[in-house]
Design a protein around this motif. Structure first.
Motif, PDB file in Angstrom:
ATOM      1  N   ALA A 185       8.409  -0.787  -4.308  1.00  0.00           N
ATOM      2  CA  ALA A 185       7.166  -0.018  -4.278  1.00  0.00           C
ATOM      3  C   ALA A 185       7.413   1.415  -3.796  1.00  0.00           C
ATOM      4  O   ALA A 185       6.867   2.378  -4.344  1.00  0.00           O
ATOM      5  CB  ALA A 185       6.151  -0.712  -3.371  1.00  0.00           C
ATOM      6  N   VAL A 186       8.257   1.568  -2.776  1.00  0.00           N
ATOM      7  CA  VAL A 186       8.590   2.902  -2.277  1.00  0.00           C
ATOM      8  C   VAL A 186       9.320   3.702  -3.356  1.00  0.00           C
ATOM      9  O   VAL A 186       9.087   4.908  -3.526  1.00  0.00           O
ATOM     10  CB  VAL A 186       9.448   2.795  -1.004  1.00  0.00           C
ATOM     11  N   ALA A 187      10.195   3.028  -4.104  1.00  0.00           N
ATOM     12  CA  ALA A 187      10.929   3.709  -5.176  1.00  0.00           C
ATOM     13  C   ALA A 187       9.985   4.282  -6.222  1.00  0.00           C
ATOM     14  O   ALA A 187      10.217   5.385  -6.740  1.00  0.00           O
ATOM     15  CB  ALA A 187      11.909   2.739  -5.831  1.00  0.00           C
ATOM     16  N   VAL A 188       8.923   3.563  -6.536  1.00  0.00           N
ATOM     17  CA  VAL A 188       7.952   4.051  -7.516  1.00  0.00           C
ATOM     18  C   VAL A 188       7.265   5.313  -7.007  1.00  0.00           C
ATOM     19  O   VAL A 188       7.114   6.300  -7.747  1.00  0.00           O
ATOM     20  CB  VAL A 188       6.910   2.953  -7.823  1.00  0.00           C
ATOM     21  N   VAL A 189       6.866   5.301  -5.739  1.00  0.00           N
ATOM     22  CA  VAL A 189       6.202   6.478  -5.155  1.00  0.00           C
ATOM     23  C   VAL A 189       7.136   7.683  -5.156  1.00  0.00           C
ATOM     24  O   VAL A 189       6.757   8.789  -5.564  1.00  0.00           O
ATOM     25  CB  VAL A 189       5.738   6.165  -3.717  1.00  0.00           C
ATOM     26  N   VAL A 190       8.371   7.481  -4.701  1.00  0.00           N
ATOM     27  CA  VAL A 190       9.334   8.582  -4.637  1.00  0.00           C
ATOM     28  C   VAL A 190       9.673   9.090  -6.031  1.00  0.00           C
ATOM     29  O   VAL A 190       9.788  10.299  -6.259  1.00  0.00           O
ATOM     30  CB  VAL A 190      10.611   8.141  -3.892  1.00  0.00           C
ATOM     31  N   HIS A 191       9.817   8.176  -6.975  1.00  0.00           N
ATOM     32  CA  HIS A 191      10.119   8.597  -8.351  1.00  0.00           C
ATOM     33  C   HIS A 191       9.021   9.479  -8.908  1.00  0.00           C
ATOM     34  O   HIS A 191       9.293  10.480  -9.586  1.00  0.00           O
ATOM     35  CB  HIS A 191      10.322   7.374  -9.248  1.00  0.00           C
ATOM     36  N   ARG A 192       7.771   9.140  -8.638  1.00  0.00           N
ATOM     37  CA  ARG A 192       6.661   9.948  -9.145  1.00  0.00           C
ATOM     38  C   ARG A 192       6.639  11.325  -8.498  1.00  0.00           C
ATOM     39  O   ARG A 192       6.218  12.306  -9.120  1.00  0.00           O
ATOM     40  CB  ARG A 192       5.346   9.217  -8.902  1.00  0.00           C
ATOM     41  N   LEU A 193       7.082  11.409  -7.243  1.00  0.00           N
ATOM     42  CA  LEU A 193       7.142  12.705  -6.577  1.00  0.00           C
ATOM     43  C   LEU A 193       8.295  13.554  -7.103  1.00  0.00           C
ATOM     44  O   LEU A 193       8.146  14.749  -7.353  1.00  0.00           O
ATOM     45  CB  LEU A 193       7.294  12.503  -5.069  1.00  0.00           C
ATOM     46  N   VAL A 194       9.444  12.933  -7.272  1.00  0.00           N
ATOM     47  CA  VAL A 194      10.646  13.658  -7.673  1.00  0.00           C
ATOM     48  C   VAL A 194      10.637  14.005  -9.151  1.00  0.00           C
ATOM     49  O   VAL A 194      11.091  15.074  -9.557  1.00  0.00           O
ATOM     50  CB  VAL A 194      11.907  12.834  -7.322  1.00  0.00           C
ATOM     51  N   HIS A 195      10.114  13.082  -9.965  1.00  0.00           N
ATOM     52  CA  HIS A 195      10.134  13.265 -11.413  1.00  0.00           C
ATOM     53  C   HIS A 195       8.718  13.464 -11.963  1.00  0.00           C
ATOM     54  O   HIS A 195       8.398  12.966 -13.035  1.00  0.00           O
ATOM     55  CB  HIS A 195      10.774  12.052 -12.089  1.00  0.00           C
ATOM     56  N   ALA A 196       7.912  14.206 -11.244  1.00  0.00           N
ATOM     57  CA  ALA A 196       6.524  14.398 -11.664  1.00  0.00           C
ATOM     58  C   ALA A 196       6.428  15.017 -13.045  1.00  0.00           C
ATOM     59  O   ALA A 196       5.519  14.723 -13.819  1.00  0.00           O
ATOM     60  CB  ALA A 196       5.788  15.268 -10.646  1.00  0.00           C
ATOM     61  N   GLN A 197       7.391  15.886 -13.379  1.00  0.00           N
ATOM     62  CA  GLN A 197       7.347  16.563 -14.677  1.00  0.00           C
ATOM     63  C   GLN A 197       7.582  15.612 -15.838  1.00  0.00           C
ATOM     64  O   GLN A 197       7.287  15.938 -16.987  1.00  0.00           O
ATOM     65  CB  GLN A 197       8.394  17.695 -14.734  1.00  0.00           C
ATOM     66  N   ASP A 198       8.133  14.427 -15.536  1.00  0.00           N
ATOM     67  CA  ASP A 198       8.425  13.469 -16.597  1.00  0.00           C
ATOM     68  C   ASP A 198       7.304  12.471 -16.809  1.00  0.00           C
ATOM     69  O   ASP A 198       7.404  11.577 -17.637  1.00  0.00           O
ATOM     70  CB  ASP A 198       9.707  12.688 -16.275  1.00  0.00           C
ATOM     71  N   GLU A 199       6.208  12.605 -16.061  1.00  0.00           N
ATOM     72  CA  GLU A 199       5.152  11.607 -16.129  1.00  0.00           C
ATOM     73  C   GLU A 199       4.186  11.837 -17.286  1.00  0.00           C
ATOM     74  O   GLU A 199       3.206  11.124 -17.430  1.00  0.00           O
ATOM     75  CB  GLU A 199       4.366  11.577 -14.809  1.00  0.00           C
ATOM     76  N   ASN A 200       4.451  12.862 -18.112  1.00  0.00           N
ATOM     77  CA  ASN A 200       3.537  13.157 -19.217  1.00  0.00           C
ATOM     78  C   ASN A 200       3.862  12.394 -20.480  1.00  0.00           C
ATOM     79  O   ASN A 200       3.074  12.359 -21.412  1.00  0.00           O
ATOM     80  CB  ASN A 200       3.565  14.667 -19.524  1.00  0.00           C
ATOM     81  N   TRP A 201       5.073  11.789 -20.519  1.00  0.00           N
ATOM     82  CA  TRP A 201       5.453  11.070 -21.725  1.00  0.00           C
ATOM     83  C   TRP A 201       4.812   9.699 -21.769  1.00  0.00           C
ATOM     84  O   TRP A 201       4.394   9.170 -20.750  1.00  0.00           O
ATOM     85  CB  TRP A 201       6.969  10.927 -21.829  1.00  0.00           C
ATOM     86  N   LEU A 202       4.780   9.131 -22.963  1.00  0.00           N
ATOM     87  CA  LEU A 202       4.340   7.749 -23.107  1.00  0.00           C
ATOM     88  C   LEU A 202       5.562   6.857 -23.170  1.00  0.00           C
ATOM     89  O   LEU A 202       6.509   7.147 -23.877  1.00  0.00           O
ATOM     90  CB  LEU A 202       3.529   7.573 -24.399  1.00  0.00           C
ATOM     91  N   SER A 203       5.532   5.782 -22.438  1.00  0.00           N
ATOM     92  CA  SER A 203       6.648   4.840 -22.457  1.00  0.00           C
ATOM     93  C   SER A 203       6.638   4.061 -23.755  1.00  0.00           C
ATOM     94  O   SER A 203       5.678   4.098 -24.527  1.00  0.00           O
ATOM     95  CB  SER A 203       6.525   3.860 -21.287  1.00  0.00           C
ATOM     96  N   ASP A 204       7.754   3.332 -23.993  1.00  0.00           N
ATOM     97  CA  ASP A 204       7.825   2.473 -25.179  1.00  0.00           C
ATOM     98  C   ASP A 204       6.662   1.505 -25.197  1.00  0.00           C
ATOM     99  O   ASP A 204       6.090   1.215 -26.240  1.00  0.00           O
ATOM    100  CB  ASP A 204       9.143   1.691 -25.179  1.00  0.00           C
ATOM    101  N   TRP A 205       6.294   1.007 -24.003  1.00  0.00           N
ATOM    102  CA  TRP A 205       5.181   0.058 -23.934  1.00  0.00           C
ATOM    103  C   TRP A 205       3.888   0.713 -24.406  1.00  0.00           C
ATOM    104  O   TRP A 205       3.113   0.139 -25.163  1.00  0.00           O
ATOM    105  CB  TRP A 205       5.043  -0.428 -22.493  1.00  0.00           C
ATOM    106  N   ASP A 206       3.641   1.943 -23.936  1.00  0.00           N
ATOM    107  CA  ASP A 206       2.436   2.656 -24.336  1.00  0.00           C
ATOM    108  C   ASP A 206       2.430   2.939 -25.830  1.00  0.00           C
ATOM    109  O   ASP A 206       1.399   2.807 -26.493  1.00  0.00           O
ATOM    110  CB  ASP A 206       2.321   3.982 -23.572  1.00  0.00           C
TER     111      ASP A 206
END
Length: 248
Positions: A217-238
């Motif tokens: 869970a902590v890894a998810v939070v940190v990843h979103r902070l560190v890689h915020a610029q990458d959160e605009n893409w759609l995943s394969d699932w999406d």
């Protein structure tokens, strides 16, 4: 057909977790005194690298409920798929541990009681790590593994050379974690051997289920902070869901 109803990814997770437990945990159970902590860490690393190369495009080669939990929290999987992954992973882990137990029982003088590649703290830690220290260590080590999984991928799948960093990370995690707790970082890998080891291995296993989930869970939070610029893409699932919506 949606991912959660396809048998191939679930079979990949089941078989992959079976192989990981039998060979990687087996390196500790059957050959630990000969290869030492470094050899065991290398066995975990190479086993995951090999499995990730062949199974990563099919299921993501999570082989670990904590990794799947991270993918779920990151929005890369839905709950139904994650639950089915967990079921496959635990079945695979128990099957791998059962096969390993059968082999271990054929080795004269090899004791499996309260050992058998299980994890532990206090008097079951090589360095006497306390309960609190073990919880923190397991959470941090799992954080690193899940953070790398999230960082090298843009979906729940591994592709191509993604297998190398995740495998090497598992090797480093084991190299550091083996003297501390036996390096659980994987609830399925921890629970299955503990059931066969019984005794204190089984009474302490709760920590090696809870702490890795906290680390994920902590890894998810940190990843979103560190890689915020990458959160605009759609995943394969999406993309799959968008595609099915357009098909309708």
């Amino acid at each position: 057909m949606s991912v959660e109803t396809e048998p191939q990814p679930l079979a990949a997770e089941l078989v992959g977790t079976l192989v990981l437990v039998f060979f990687a945990v087996g390196s500790a159970v059957l050959a630990g005194e000969f290869i030492g902590s470094l050899g065991i860490a290398v066995a975990f690393a190479f086993t995951l690298i090999g499995l990730a190369f062949i199974l990563g495009p099919l299921s993501g080669a999570h082989l670990n409920p904590a990794v799947t939990f991270g993918m779920l929290l990151a929005g890369r999987m839905d709950l139904i798929t994650a639950v089915m992954y967990w079921i496959a992973q635990f079945i695979g882990a128990f099957a791998g541990a059962a096969l390993l137990f059968l082999v271990a029982k054929q080795v004269p003088g090899l004791s499996t009681h309260e050992a058998f590649g299980s994890n532990g703290f206090s008097d079951r830690s090589a360095v006497g790590l306390s309960l609190g220290g073990a919880f923190v260590a397991e959470a941090i080590l799992t954080f690193l593994l899940v953070f790398v999984y999230l960082s090298v991928t843009r979906s729940y799948l591994l592709r191509g050379h993604d297998a190398i960093p995740v495998g090497l990370t598992l090797g480093v995690v084991n190299l550091i974690g083996i003297p501390l707790t036996g390096a659980g970082v994987n609830p399925a890998r921890s629970l299955a051997p503990a059931v066969f080891a019984v005794g204190a291995a089984l009474t302490q296993v709760w920590l090696f289920i809870v702490a890795p989930l906290v680390g994920a869970a902590v890894a998810v939070v940190v990843h979103r902070l560190v890689h915020a610029q990458d959160e605009n893409w759609l995943s394969d699932w999406d993309w799959q869901r968008v595609g099915r919506g357009r098909a309708r």
